[in-house]
Design an enzyme around this catalytic site. Structure first.
Site, PDB file in Angstrom:
ATOM      1  N   THR A  17       0.819  -1.214   0.000  1.00 33.27           N
ATOM      2  CA  THR A  17       0.000   0.000   0.000  1.00 33.27           C
ATOM      3  C   THR A  17       0.851   1.263   0.000  1.00 33.27           C
ATOM      4  OG1 THR A  17      -0.143   0.104   2.416  1.00 33.27           O
ATOM      5  CG2 THR A  17      -1.813  -1.201   1.278  1.00 33.27           C
ATOM      6  N   ASP A  18       0.193   2.370  -0.320  1.00 39.05           N
ATOM      7  CA  ASP A  18       0.850   3.671  -0.249  1.00 39.05           C
ATOM      8  C   ASP A  18       0.577   4.303   1.119  1.00 39.05           C
ATOM      9  OD1 ASP A  18      -1.780   4.614  -0.355  1.00 39.05           O
ATOM     10  OD2 ASP A  18      -1.655   5.172  -2.469  1.00 39.05           O
ATOM     11  N   GLN A  19       0.928   5.567   1.284  1.00 35.99           N
ATOM     12  CA  GLN A  19       0.738   6.242   2.568  1.00 35.99           C
ATOM     13  C   GLN A  19      -0.718   6.331   2.990  1.00 35.99           C
ATOM     14  OE1 GLN A  19       2.829  10.008   2.083  1.00 35.99           O
ATOM     15  NE2 GLN A  19       4.196   9.371   3.731  1.00 35.99           N
TER      16      GLN A  19
END
Length: 141
Positions: A17-19
């Site tokens: 996942t990203d932030q």
């Protein structure tokens, strides 16, 4: 008779996942590979056996439509099936859904079989008759 579909569940890991906790688009390609490998096993074959015989099955195209985000700490399910087969090209279909059953990604990938040494596409019917019979059965449903 219905077409064979493999169902593969995968937990969304933090590293995917990203932030914002949303799965990065590139991860779906990896999940499609997991689904495709599981489908091939379900149909009675294994890619590593194919490779031991001197054949490879590279991706020649991939098309994914992103419909809804998958997020960290949920489990997604990858549905995979043989969508089309021409005797040379194989197309697999995919549907990746979240725990609520909502479609996150739909798409397909195209593959050919090649000799490891030349990397030239070959006739599956001629070189891999068991695989040809399986693909033919799957697309005739």
């Amino acid at each position: 008779m219905t077409r064979t579909t493999a169902s593969t569940s995968v937990p969304v890991r933090y590293a995917e996942t990203d932030q914002m906790g949303i799965v990065h688009h590139s991860v779906y390609v990896i999940w499609c590979e997991l689904g495709r490998t599981e489908l091939i096993k379900k149909l009675g074959f294994r890619y590593n056996e194919l490779e031991k015989q001197g054949y490879l099955s590279p991706v020649t195209g991939i098309n994914l439509q992103y419909k809804k985000s998958s997020v960290y700490d949920e489990t997604v399910t990858i549905q995979t099936w043989v969508k089309d087969y021409s005797g040379v090209r194989i197309e697999y279909g995919y549907r990746i859904s979240n725990e609520k059953g909502e479609t996150c990604v739909e798409g397909s990938s195209e593959h050919v079989c090649v000799l490891k040494d030349s990397f030239r596409p070959l006739s599956i019917k001629k070189h891999l008759p068991e695989w040809h019979d399986m693909y033919t059965r799957e697309v005739s449903h």
